[in-house]
Write an enzyme that holds these catalytic residues in place. Structure first.
Site, PDB file in Angstrom:
ATOM      1  N   SER A  56       1.455  -1.498  -7.385  1.00 54.60           N
ATOM      2  CA  SER A  56       1.110  -2.636  -8.270  1.00 54.60           C
ATOM      3  C   SER A  56       0.095  -3.560  -7.591  1.00 54.60           C
ATOM      4  O   SER A  56       0.434  -4.666  -7.179  1.00 54.60           O
ATOM      5  CB  SER A  56       2.363  -3.399  -8.695  1.00 54.60           C
ATOM      6  OG  SER A  56       3.253  -3.644  -7.633  1.00 54.60           O
ATOM      7  N   LEU A  74       0.816  -1.209   0.000  1.00 55.85           N
ATOM      8  CA  LEU A  74       0.000   0.000   0.000  1.00 55.85           C
ATOM      9  C   LEU A  74       0.852   1.262   0.000  1.00 55.85           C
ATOM     10  O   LEU A  74       2.028   1.235   0.382  1.00 55.85           O
ATOM     11  CB  LEU A  74      -0.906   0.006   1.237  1.00 55.85           C
ATOM     12  CG  LEU A  74      -1.975  -1.085   1.315  1.00 55.85           C
ATOM     13  CD1 LEU A  74      -2.615  -1.090   2.708  1.00 55.85           C
ATOM     14  CD2 LEU A  74      -3.032  -0.894   0.235  1.00 55.85           C
ATOM     15  N   SER A  75       0.255   2.362  -0.403  1.00 53.20           N
ATOM     16  CA  SER A  75       0.906   3.660  -0.280  1.00 53.20           C
ATOM     17  C   SER A  75       1.226   3.912   1.193  1.00 53.20           C
ATOM     18  O   SER A  75       0.373   3.713   2.063  1.00 53.20           O
ATOM     19  CB  SER A  75      -0.038   4.759  -0.800  1.00 53.20           C
ATOM     20  OG  SER A  75       0.533   6.031  -0.622  1.00 53.20           O
ATOM     21  N   GLY A  76       2.455   4.311   1.476  1.00 52.02           N
ATOM     22  CA  GLY A  76       2.853   4.563   2.857  1.00 52.02           C
ATOM     23  C   GLY A  76       3.330   3.343   3.610  1.00 52.02           C
ATOM     24  O   GLY A  76       3.646   3.423   4.800  1.00 52.02           O
ATOM     25  N   SER A  77       3.414   2.206   2.937  1.00 52.23           N
ATOM     26  CA  SER A  77       3.832   0.974   3.628  1.00 52.23           C
ATOM     27  C   SER A  77       5.326   0.936   3.917  1.00 52.23           C
ATOM     28  O   SER A  77       5.776   0.183   4.780  1.00 52.23           O
ATOM     29  CB  SER A  77       3.432  -0.258   2.807  1.00 52.23           C
ATOM     30  OG  SER A  77       4.042  -0.233   1.531  1.00 52.23           O
ATOM     31  N   GLY A  78       6.100   1.742   3.184  1.00 53.55           N
ATOM     32  CA  GLY A  78       7.545   1.780   3.418  1.00 53.55           C
ATOM     33  C   GLY A  78       8.380   1.280   2.258  1.00 53.55           C
ATOM     34  O   GLY A  78       9.593   1.089   2.394  1.00 53.55           O
ATOM     35  N   LYS A  79       7.766   1.090   1.098  1.00 54.70           N
ATOM     36  CA  LYS A  79       8.463   0.529  -0.063  1.00 54.70           C
ATOM     37  C   LYS A  79       9.669   1.364  -0.479  1.00 54.70           C
ATOM     38  O   LYS A  79      10.786   0.845  -0.605  1.00 54.70           O
ATOM     39  CB  LYS A  79       7.504   0.395  -1.254  1.00 54.70           C
ATOM     40  CG  LYS A  79       6.306  -0.506  -1.011  1.00 54.70           C
ATOM     41  CD  LYS A  79       5.419  -0.603  -2.239  1.00 54.70           C
ATOM     42  CE  LYS A  79       4.850   0.728  -2.687  1.00 54.70           C
ATOM     43  NZ  LYS A  79       3.948   1.358  -1.682  1.00 54.70           N
TER      44      LYS A  79
END
Length: 204
Positions: free
Chosen positions: A108, A35-40
């Site tokens: 994605s 998710l957005s903000g997950s830390g990727k």
């Protein structure tokens, strides 16, 4: 008249093996999804630095450097989202075939999208990394204010709020950054990646 090879240059180019031997490493794709903000992106940047310290050549692909450049003509329709990932995968394949450790950090959200990317890059060169940080934590962080906008209905089809995210079925690794520190996440990735890519100066 004999059929002409319209791609004759491929027969004359140096092989992937030649390039990997020059670099002393194996090319591979680490595909970070979540998710957005997950830390990727945070993990990708920290991992790149650690690999660089070890003399390993890396390249990060993420939304900022892709959407502002080669994919700046794409929107967020279903068709454009597929084309976005297709182009990213094709670019990633070029890097991997050059022997470069490539780190892709993209939401994605669908399994089909990621499977398409894996097919383009090559299943044997594709490591799916699920940054599994829960929605509640991602929304709490909301550095760019995107979740707040999505909750207000200002952003349509926002993954996790008004559009689904399909968790990977068989990721090579899962990292929950609400439970793991950045250092722990990177060290876990290094344990996975280093034996695969080889070490500088060693035969691969």
């Amino acid at each position: 008249m004999e059929e002409e090879n319209i791609y004759p240059i491929f027969d004359r180019m140096l092989s992937r093996k030649d390039k990997e031997e020059l670099l002393g490493q194996r090319g591979v794709m680490l595909w970070l999804t979540g998710l957005s903000g997950s830390g990727k992106s945070t993990i990708a940047i920290a991992l790149e630095r650690e690999l660089h310290k070890r003399g390993l050549l890396c390249r990060i692909l993420d939304g900022d450097n892709i959407r502002s450049g080669i994919n700046n003509n794409l929107g967020f329709s279903a068709e454009d989202r597929v084309e976005n990932i297709r182009r990213i995968a094709e670019i990633g394949k070029l890097f991997v075939d050059t022997g470069i450790i490539t780190i892709a950090a993209f939401i994605s959200p669908g399994n089909e999208l990621r499977q398409m990317a894996a097919r383009i890059i090559g299943i044997e060169d594709f490591l799916e990394i699920y940054v599994s940080t829960p929605l509640v934590e991602c929304e709490k962080r909301d550095v760019k204010g995107l979740y707040a906008k999505a909750r207000r209905g200002e952003i349509k089809n926002f993954t996790g709020i008004s559009a689904p995210f399909e968790a990977p079925e068989h990721p090579a690794l899962s990292l929950d950054t609400s439970k793991l520190s950045l250092e722990e996440s990177v060290n876990t990735l290094l344990e996975l990646v280093l034996p695969i890519v080889g070490k500088k100066g060693e035969k691969i």
